[in-house]
Design an enzyme around this catalytic site. Structure first.
Site, PDB file in Angstrom:
ATOM      1  N   ALA A 297       0.831  -1.216   0.000  1.00 45.19           N
ATOM      2  CA  ALA A 297       0.000   0.000   0.000  1.00 45.19           C
ATOM      3  C   ALA A 297       0.861   1.259   0.000  1.00 45.19           C
ATOM      4  CB  ALA A 297      -0.926  -0.012   1.210  1.00 45.19           C
TER       5      ALA A 297
ATOM      6  N   GLU B 250      -0.935  -6.154   1.852  1.00 45.88           N
ATOM      7  CA  GLU B 250      -0.830  -5.087   2.843  1.00 45.88           C
ATOM      8  C   GLU B 250      -1.407  -5.578   4.155  1.00 45.88           C
ATOM      9  OE1 GLU B 250      -0.300  -2.047   5.200  1.00 45.88           O
ATOM     10  OE2 GLU B 250       0.585  -2.106   3.185  1.00 45.88           O
TER      11      GLU B 250
ATOM     12  N   CYS C 248      12.451   3.966   2.489  1.00 44.97           N
ATOM     13  CA  CYS C 248      12.499   5.400   2.167  1.00 44.97           C
ATOM     14  C   CYS C 248      13.154   6.129   3.340  1.00 44.97           C
ATOM     15  CB  CYS C 248      11.099   5.944   1.874  1.00 44.97           C
ATOM     16  SG  CYS C 248       9.910   5.732   3.207  1.00 44.97           S
TER      17      CYS C 248
END
Length: 478
Positions: A111, A133, A230
C-alpha cells in the site's frame, strides 16, 4: 523545517560536506511526478498538453513543473496514470534488467500501490503479481489502486509476512518495501519529522529483519528479493542488507545505473546498494538492494504451484461461461469462478495458484470481478470497467464532459435523456470511467461509493495533462 538534532548528526556522518546542500533541498518543495499506465496509454494514446520531462530511470515516469488538482482530473480516476514519487520508480529499472521471463511475484508491503504499479509496468507478460498489505484499511486503498490500473493478473491480500510461510518456494520475485522511520519522506510529511527518533529507527530495523526472515521461506531457490526503504540511516539499510546476506545465505545482485542519474552507491563496500538523496537526484530518499536466494537441489525446491497442478478444478468454476465471454477481449484465456453471487475471471494459467492462495490468505480482490447476479439482473462491476480486458463492444458507451465526469465521480445523480436505456459505460476522452444504469428519466450511478470524490470544491480552471487527439465517442456508440 526543524529537523531533530540526532537526525542532523547522523546525516553529517553520512554526507560530510554535502550535508548543508542536502538539508537545504530537504527544506524545499518536493518534485511532482507521475507514471503512465502503459496498458491504457498504448490502447488509447493521447497528447500531453503540458511540458513533460521523463524520469530517467523509468520508461513510463514523468515530472510536472507544478502540482495540478489531480482529484478533479477524471483521467486520474480512470487509471490512465498514477501519481508516484520519482525515486520509487527505480523498482521498474530493477525488474527490467533482472527479470526476463514470466514470474510469480509478491509485493509484500504494497500500500498504497505505487511499487505494485511499477512492477506490473515492467514484469514480462504472463506474470502474476500478489500485492499484500497488513493494515486492512490500507489494503482497501491498495485494491483501489490495482483495480484502476486494470491488469487482470493480480491479487490483493491482507496478511502478515509469516502467513506466506504456508507457500514455501512459491514466489520467483519478492519486493519488500519495508515499513521504516520515513526519513526520506520528511519534506512531504511533517508528521514523519515529529515522529522520528533514534529509538524508532532501532525498532524499525528490528521489525524489518523480522519481516525478511518471515518471508524468506516463500521465495524459491535462485529467486530475487528486492529490499527497499524510504530512509537514509545505515541501520535500516546497509546493516539490514548485510544481515540478510549473512543470515539468509543470499548474494547481492548488481543493477546497472547511469552516472547522470545521480544515484549514490552503498556506504558499505560489502553491500551492493543504491541510494537516492534529494540534492543529487530529483526525487525523495530511497535505498534499494537486490538479494538472490541460494540455489538448492531440484527435489528440495518443491513449489506450491507444482503441488496444486494435478488437483481437479474445484466446483466454484462456472460451467456455463456463455453469459460472460463476450465481456472480455480474450475470454478464452480466463477461467470463470463464482463467489457468492459475484462472477470473477481468473487468468487460466494462474487460476489454480490463485485459488490455492485464496484458500489460506485473506483476499481483498483477485483477477477481474465481472459483476454480480441479482435475480434475473446482472450488474457489471467497476473492476470490469477499469480492466484492460474489457471488450469495448460489450456495452453502449456515452462520452461525458469534464464537469459531467466529476459529477459522476462524486456519485451524484446523472441524467442521460438521449442515451440508450440499460447499462451504459461512461467514458472520458475515450477512457472508461464507470457504469450507470440508464432508466430514461434518470441514471443510477454505479461508481463505488467508498471511492467517490468527497470535496464539494471545484477549481475554476483545471490543469489538463492529456488531451485526446481523436474525436470523442458519441452517445450510443459501441
Amino acid at each position: 523545517m526543524n529537523f531533530p538534532a540526532d537526525f542532523i548528526s547522523s546525516i553529517r556522518l553520512l554526507l560530510g560536506s554535502g550535508m548543508e546542500s542536502f538539508l537545504s533541498v530537504l527544506a524545499g518543495d518536493a518534485p511532482v511526478s507521475f507514471r503512465l499506465n502503459p496498458f491504457k496509454a498504448k490502447r488509447n494514446p493521447m497528447e500531453s498538453v503540458v511540458p513533460l520531462q521523463r524520469v530517467p530511470w523509468s520508461q513510463w515516469g514523468f515530472y510536472l513543473e507544478k502540482r495540478p488538482s489531480f482529484t478533479f482530473d477524471p483521467l486520474f480516476h480512470t487509471g490512465y496514470y498514477y501519481v508516484q514519487e520519482a525515486s520509487s520508480m527505480f523498482v521498474e529499472q530493477v525488474v527490467d534488467q533482472l527479470v526476463t521471463e514470466p514470474v510469480v511475484c509478491l509485493d509484500l508491503c504494497a500500500a498504497p500501490g505505487g511499487k505494485s504499479v511499477s512492477l506490473f509496468s515492467a514484469l514480462p507478460e504472463g506474470s502474476l503479481l500478489v500485492s499484500n498489505e497488513l493494515v486492512r484499511q490500507r489494503a482497501q486503498v491498495l485494491s483501489e489502486t490495482m483495480t484502476k490500473f486494470g491488469h487482470s493478473n493480480g491479487m490483493v491480500t491482507n496478511n502478515m509476512a509469516k502467513d506466506f510461510a504456508a507457500f514455501p518456494h512459491f514466489f520467483d520475485l519478492v519486493l519488500v518495501d519495508a515499513p521504516c522511520s520515513g526519513e526520506g519522506m520528511f519534506r512531504k510529511d511533517e508528521a514523519a519529522v515529529k515522529e522520528w527518533s533514534t529509538h524508532n529507527v532501532g525498532m524499525c530495523a528490528v521489525r524489518q529483519r523480522d519481516i525478511l526472515n518471515d518471508i524468506w521461506p516463500a521465495l524459491k531457490p535462485g529467486g530475487l528479493l528486492i529490499y527497499s526503504t524510504c530512509t537514509y540511516n545505515t541501520a535500516e539499510n546497509e546493516e539490514n542488507a548485510l544481515w540478510a546476506a549473512d543470515e539468509l545465505r543470499a548474494e547481492f545482485v548488481c543493477v546497472e545505473t547511469n552516472k547522470e542519474w545521480g544515484i549514490t552507491p552503498s556506504f558499505d563496500s560489502r553491500v551492493t546498494g543504491y541510494r537516492f538523496f534529494p540534492h543529487n537526484t530529483r526525487g525523495e530518499g530511497l535505498f534499494v538492494t537486490v538479494l538472490r536466494k541460494a540455489r538448492v537441489e531440484a527435489d528440495e525446491a518443491v513449489s506450491g504451484r507444482v503441488r496444486a497442478k494435478n488437483k481437479k478444478k474445484p466446483s466454484l468454476f462456472v460451467k456455463d461461461r456463455s453469459a460472460y465471454t463476450n465481456l472480455l477481449l480474450h475470454s478464452d484465456t480466463f477461467d470463470f469462478v463464482e463467489a457468492g453471487n459475484r462472477i470473477i475471471a481468473l487468468p487460466a494459467e494462474h487460476s489454480e495458484g490463485l485459488i490455492t492462495l485464496n484458500e489460506r490468505l485473506k483476499t481483498v480482490s483477485m483477477g477481474i470481478e465481472i459483476g454480480e447476479r441479482k435475480g434475473k439482473d446482472f450488474i457489471p462491476s467497476h473492476m470490469l470497467a477499469m480492466s484492460r480486458e474489457l471488450n469495448p463492444k460489450a456495452f453502449f458507451r456515452y462520452e461525458v464532459t469534464c464537469e459531467e465526469a466529476v459529477s459522476y465521480l462524486r456519485r451524484e445523480a446523472i441524467t442521460l435523456p438521449d442515451a440508450s436505456r440499460g447499462y451504459l459505460l461512461l467514458t472520458y476522452k475515450g477512457e472508461p470511467l464507470g457504469f450507470v444504469k440508464n432508466l430514461g428519466n434518470r441514471a443510477n450511478n454505479l461508481y463505488p461509493h467508498e471511492w467517490r470524490i468527497r470535496s464539494g470544491y471545484l477549481p475554476e480552471k483545471t490543469t489538463e495533462i492529456f488531451s485526446s487527439p481523436v474525436h470523442p465517442i458519441q452517445p450510443g456508440d459501441s
